[in-house]
Design a protein around this motif. Structure first.
Motif: not given
Length: 411
Positions: A350-365, A323-327
């Motif tokens: 899977a855990p790390f990639v899931t965190g990236v996806r969560e933040l990326l798709y939540q906050r990016a346009m 999630r932090r990397v996703g930010e």
């Protein structure tokens, strides 16, 4: 076409790319006469760089009469590739088509300094070459992947946070000298590989750049903007645009591990600053967090092992790190607009990639992610080796350099 665009090196590029693979196609693409094409191909044949393969049947689009397909001969020389990590190194011998002929992995600490590390690496080469059945003089180049920013022109690392003692060290010159002294010895360095009597060329590049280069070429050749993020001891990104590594003006592109997080001023990074992404979400950072929680871990590799074993603390921390990397990647993806985002390295589960996806798709346009594919590495631990070898081959057989090498060989 005129000048270099119709040289033997240019014809080689057309053959290697598949744009023209028969004499007739080369004539049509270049506008050269049949005799001129034949003369320039003869130079390539005599160098051992091309061969005639299967025959195109008569009446095919390639021409009315049967025509032999021309192809790059990836067996006429070999490449040594080294993927240097913080605690170990992989080394391999590959042919020019990227096939691994022999491979070796062993412990090696970068903190011991460049002189010691290069000496130990070079001592690994002779048994590796023997296993691959490659003569030392037939090695045309050495590609070295390092975990730090690299100035491409000089091949020297520049202010690397996790490579103490390496800043500005002349890696290419020292490794070439060590190869001449300890591998070539009295052997002839002017075999089918080197061609200049001085031993193989040595090229150095950032690890994330080379991993991105290898993964894009082998798995996503049609992706015009390819982004790879490596999360191991540190965090770095490699970007391939239109088939070429994007390095920035001095090799600093992709150093996302040192982007500052607004809410972690307490996290001390190896670069000496506080609040860097790598100080919070890298394999080294997670190892420290796990150790503090009573789960001993000394490196990103050990964190990877804990994740593979399903340790709950490791899984939780890896997802939060993602999630932090996703930010940070929200901004990177918005600026670059890649077609593929690949997560690689020790934490790329899977855990790390899931965190990236969560933040990326939540906050990016939505516009930035509408055509984005998020994936994990296809080549795995070999990505750095494959990228290093491909870098050497592309460098040596680029048209102008290929022509210069042919001239030096008297062809």
């Amino acid at each position: 076409m005129t000048g270099n665009q119709s040289s033997a090196g240019h014809l080689l590029r057309l053959i290697r790319s598949g744009e023209a693979t028969t004499r007739g196609e080369l004539q049509r693409v270049t506008g050269l006469s049949r005799s001129t094409v034949g003369h320039r191909l003869d130079r390539l044949f005599r160098a051992g760089w091309i061969r005639e393969g299967a025959t195109v049947p008569a009446g095919s689009p390639a021409g009315g009469r049967p025509a032999g397909l021309l192809e790059f001969d990836g067996t006429h020389a070999a490449v040594l590739a080294v993927d240097l990590e913080t605690r170990y190194a992989r080394a391999a011998v590959l042919d020019l088509a990227g096939t691994v002929l022999a491979e070796d992995t062993g412990p090696l600490a970068v903190e011991d300094g460049p002189e010691e590390v290069i000496g130990r690496l070079v001592r690994r080469f002779p048994p590796l070459l023997e296993r691959a059945r490659v003569a030392p003089g037939d090695v045309c180049g050495i590609g070295l992947s390092v975990p730090g920013p690299v100035d491409w022109e000089s091949g020297r690392v520049v202010q690397p946070p996790i490579l103490p003692g390496w800043d500005g060290y002349p890696i290419p010159e020292r490794m070439r000298q060590a190869y001449r002294e300890h591998v070539l010895g009295d052997a002839d360095a002017r075999g089918t590989g080197a061609g200049d009597g001085e031993g193989p060329v040595v090229l150095v590049e950032n690890d994330a750049n080379l991993m991105a280069y290898a993964e894009q070429r082998t798995g996503y050749p049609d992706c015009a903007a390819f982004l790879l993020v490596k999360v191991s001891t540190g965090i770095g990104a490699g970007l391939v645009v239109d088939g070429r590594m994007y390095r920035g003006i001095d090799g600093g592109a992709g150093d996302i591990g040192h982007i500052r997080l607004h809410d972690r001023p307490d996290a001390l990074c190896m670069c000496g600053s506080y609040g860097c992404l790598a100080a919070v979400a890298s394999g080294r950072a997670l190892a420290g967090q796990l150790t503090a929680a009573g789960v001993p871990a000394a490196s990103g590799t050990e964190v990877r092992d804990l994740l593979a074993a399903g340790r709950p603390d490791a899984v939780r921390l890896a997802r939060e790190a993602g999630r932090r990397v996703g930010e940070v990647l929200v901004t990177v993806v918005t600026v670059v607009n890649p077609g593929v985002l690949m997560i690689a390295g020790d934490l790329a589960g899977a855990p790390f990639v899931t965190g990236v996806r969560e933040l990326l798709y939540q906050r990016a346009m939505p516009r930035s992610t509408a055509h984005l594919t998020v994936v994990t590495s296809r080549l795995g631990d070999r990505a750095g080796l494959v990228g290093a070898a491909a870098m050497v081959v592309e460098h040596l057989y680029e048209p102008a350099r290929a022509d210069a090498r042919l001239a030096a060989m008297g062809l």
